[in-house]
Design an enzyme around this catalytic site. Structure first.
Site, PDB file in Angstrom:
ATOM      1  N   ASP A 180      -4.842  -6.494   5.977  1.00  0.00           N
ATOM      2  CA  ASP A 180      -6.059  -6.024   5.613  1.00  0.00           C
ATOM      3  C   ASP A 180      -6.914  -7.300   5.303  1.00  0.00           C
ATOM      4  O   ASP A 180      -8.225  -7.322   5.581  1.00  0.00           O
ATOM      5  CB  ASP A 180      -6.003  -5.184   4.230  1.00  0.00           C
ATOM      6  CG  ASP A 180      -7.184  -4.424   3.931  1.00  0.00           C
ATOM      7  OD1 ASP A 180      -7.931  -4.335   4.651  1.00  0.00           O
ATOM      8  OD2 ASP A 180      -7.009  -3.637   2.900  1.00  0.00           O
ATOM      9  N   LYS A 207       5.188 -14.483   3.888  1.00  0.00           N
ATOM     10  CA  LYS A 207       5.276 -15.357   2.621  1.00  0.00           C
ATOM     11  C   LYS A 207       6.570 -15.481   2.121  1.00  0.00           C
ATOM     12  O   LYS A 207       6.844 -15.130   1.315  1.00  0.00           O
ATOM     13  CB  LYS A 207       4.194 -14.748   1.727  1.00  0.00           C
ATOM     14  CG  LYS A 207       4.014 -15.768   0.386  1.00  0.00           C
ATOM     15  CD  LYS A 207       3.025 -16.973   0.643  1.00  0.00           C
ATOM     16  CE  LYS A 207       2.985 -17.841  -0.564  1.00  0.00           C
ATOM     17  NZ  LYS A 207       2.378 -19.084  -0.153  1.00  0.00           N
ATOM     18  N   ASP A 219      -0.827 -18.246   3.518  1.00  0.00           N
ATOM     19  CA  ASP A 219      -1.865 -18.921   3.091  1.00  0.00           C
ATOM     20  C   ASP A 219      -2.368 -19.915   4.022  1.00  0.00           C
ATOM     21  O   ASP A 219      -3.472 -20.400   4.316  1.00  0.00           O
ATOM     22  CB  ASP A 219      -1.359 -19.747   1.672  1.00  0.00           C
ATOM     23  CG  ASP A 219       0.124 -20.099   1.670  1.00  0.00           C
ATOM     24  OD1 ASP A 219       0.600 -19.709   2.750  1.00  0.00           O
ATOM     25  OD2 ASP A 219       0.265 -20.737   0.843  1.00  0.00           O
ATOM     26  N   TYR A 265       0.767  -1.283   0.123  1.00  0.00           N
ATOM     27  CA  TYR A 265       0.001   0.049   0.097  1.00  0.00           C
ATOM     28  C   TYR A 265       0.847   1.186  -0.132  1.00  0.00           C
ATOM     29  O   TYR A 265       0.379   2.282   0.431  1.00  0.00           O
ATOM     30  CB  TYR A 265      -0.928   0.039   1.149  1.00  0.00           C
ATOM     31  CG  TYR A 265      -1.977  -0.911   1.273  1.00  0.00           C
ATOM     32  CD1 TYR A 265      -2.191  -1.915   0.098  1.00  0.00           C
ATOM     33  CD2 TYR A 265      -3.162  -0.997   2.022  1.00  0.00           C
ATOM     34  CE1 TYR A 265      -3.128  -2.926  -0.038  1.00  0.00           C
ATOM     35  CE2 TYR A 265      -4.055  -1.928   2.097  1.00  0.00           C
ATOM     36  CZ  TYR A 265      -4.082  -2.825   0.966  1.00  0.00           C
ATOM     37  OH  TYR A 265      -5.124  -3.914   0.865  1.00  0.00           O
TER      38      TYR A 265
END
Ligand code: NAD
Length: 335
Positions: A228, A171, A204, A124
């Site tokens: 988010d 990740k 995930d 972002y």
């Protein structure tokens, strides 16, 4: 002592939920003087920009703001007011508690976790461009400084709130450089907090674990985009977006707002759930040291949810936003 607080009703359903929260705050006896400022669609009409200077000036002066949701047009147009406020005021920690309430039907009854989302960088950062007509590029900024700061904040929060575990979500198997730096920073900071359990989890896997075993999680710290998405998932675990508040915290400024957006299709219908906005004002009251008033509002809200008679459509009821707020006020007056 009177607290001066900036009030941003926002747009869409913002003004309705803000009105409900302000009425509840007034009934609770909180000594608050609001300074109202416009942001979003209401401000575009008057100032030609969704984020007039006076909004940031007012928040900088008062140090605390209560904010309704603001619409961000999809694709091109004005940059998100929400992201701009967080970045301009360096509100680096976005704290999003998700908690089950008795009487609110959801998949689980025992969720009590907090997502702490890095709020100033990641995907972002706003660095995007069309390289050519067929190729778009977004840059994900991860810094050691912001990563260490958000993880330190999460451990300090865990200690302050009596929580037991911090899970860092990333990740790093694929985004080896950016998430790698976030994970390394998290591991380094965790070494200073041996009293709090620390673990890490791939995003995930985290999404799956949260759907299957949300009771295993306590404080979750992660980067901007993952936070988010996971926090909306957690809203779904505790009854929906109408239920979840948030705080955007910086070193000396804090802005409190619901996790949900402006839900344009419900705007003006006096239909949506005011709980997320009311719980955001409860977080705000705790932040300004008004713990007793915060508890009074929380317990009145808890009673209304438990009884389930005067609640909005998303909770299976028929009450309007105003009727639900009035019922909470009634409980406050009876207490
Ligand atoms: P949204 O959160 O506004 O609404 C999604 C759905 O959630 C709604 O259609 C409704 O079914 C439900 N919902 C949301 N709030 C509710 C409430 N209080 N009570 C009952 N149900 C509720 O998400 P969206 O439709 O993706 O976004 C609409 C706009 O809001 C977009 O412009 C988006 O950018 C903006 N937004 C703003 C903020 C913010 O101001 N902090 C946050 C998220 C989205």
């Amino acid at each position: 002592m009177v607290h001066n607080i900036t009030l941003i009703p926002g747009d869409g359903i913002g003004p309705e939920v803000t009105d409900a929260a302000v009425k509840v705050l007034e009934a609770s006896g909180a000594d608050i003087e609001f300074e109202r400022v416009k942001a979003g669609e209401a401000a575009i009409k008057e100032y030609g920009t969704p984020l007039p200077d006076e909004v940031l000036q007012s928040i900088k002066k008062n140090k605390v703001a209560l904010k309704g949701p603001v619409t961000t047009p999809i694709g091109y147009g004005f940059r998100s007011v929400n992201v701009s406020i967080r970045q301009a005021l360096n509100l680096y920690a976005n704290v999003r508690p998700a908690e089950s309430f008795e009487g609110v039907k959801s998949r689980y009854e025992n969720v009590n976790l907090v997502i702490i989302r890095e709020n100033t960088e990641g995907l972002y950062s706003g660095i995007e461009r069309l390289k050519d007509q067929n190729t778009a590029e977004s840059i994900r900024i991860i810094t050691r400084k912001a990563s260490e700061r958000i993880v330190r904040f999460s451990f300090e929060y865990a200690i302050r709130e009596g929580r037991k575990k911090v899970t860092a979500v990333h990740k790093a198997n694929i985004l080896k450089v950016s998430c790698g730096l976030f994970l390394e920073s998290a591991r380094n900071i965790a070494k200073n907090y041996s009293q709090i359990k620390f673990e890490d989890c791939l995003v995930d896997n985290m999404a799956m674990q949260l759907v299957k075993n949300p009771e295993l999680y306590d404080v979750i710290v992660t980067t901007n985009l993952f936070g988010d998405i996971l926090s909306d998932l957690c809203a779904g675990l505790v009854g929906g977006l109408g239920m979840v508040p948030s705080a955007n915290i910086g070193d000396d400024i804090a802005v409190f707002e619901p996790v949900h957006g402006s839900a344009p299709k419900y705007a003006g219908l006096n239909k949506v759930n005011p709980t997320a906005m009311i719980l955001s004002s409860v977080l705000m009251l705790k932040h300004i040291g008004e713990k007793d008033v915060a508890m009074k509002i929380r317990s009145a809200l808890r009673q209304v949810l438990r009884e389930g008679k005067t609640v909005t459509y998303d909770l299976g009821g028929k009450a309007s936003t105003t009727e639900m707020a009035n019922e909470i006020i009634k409980k406050i007056e009876e207490s």
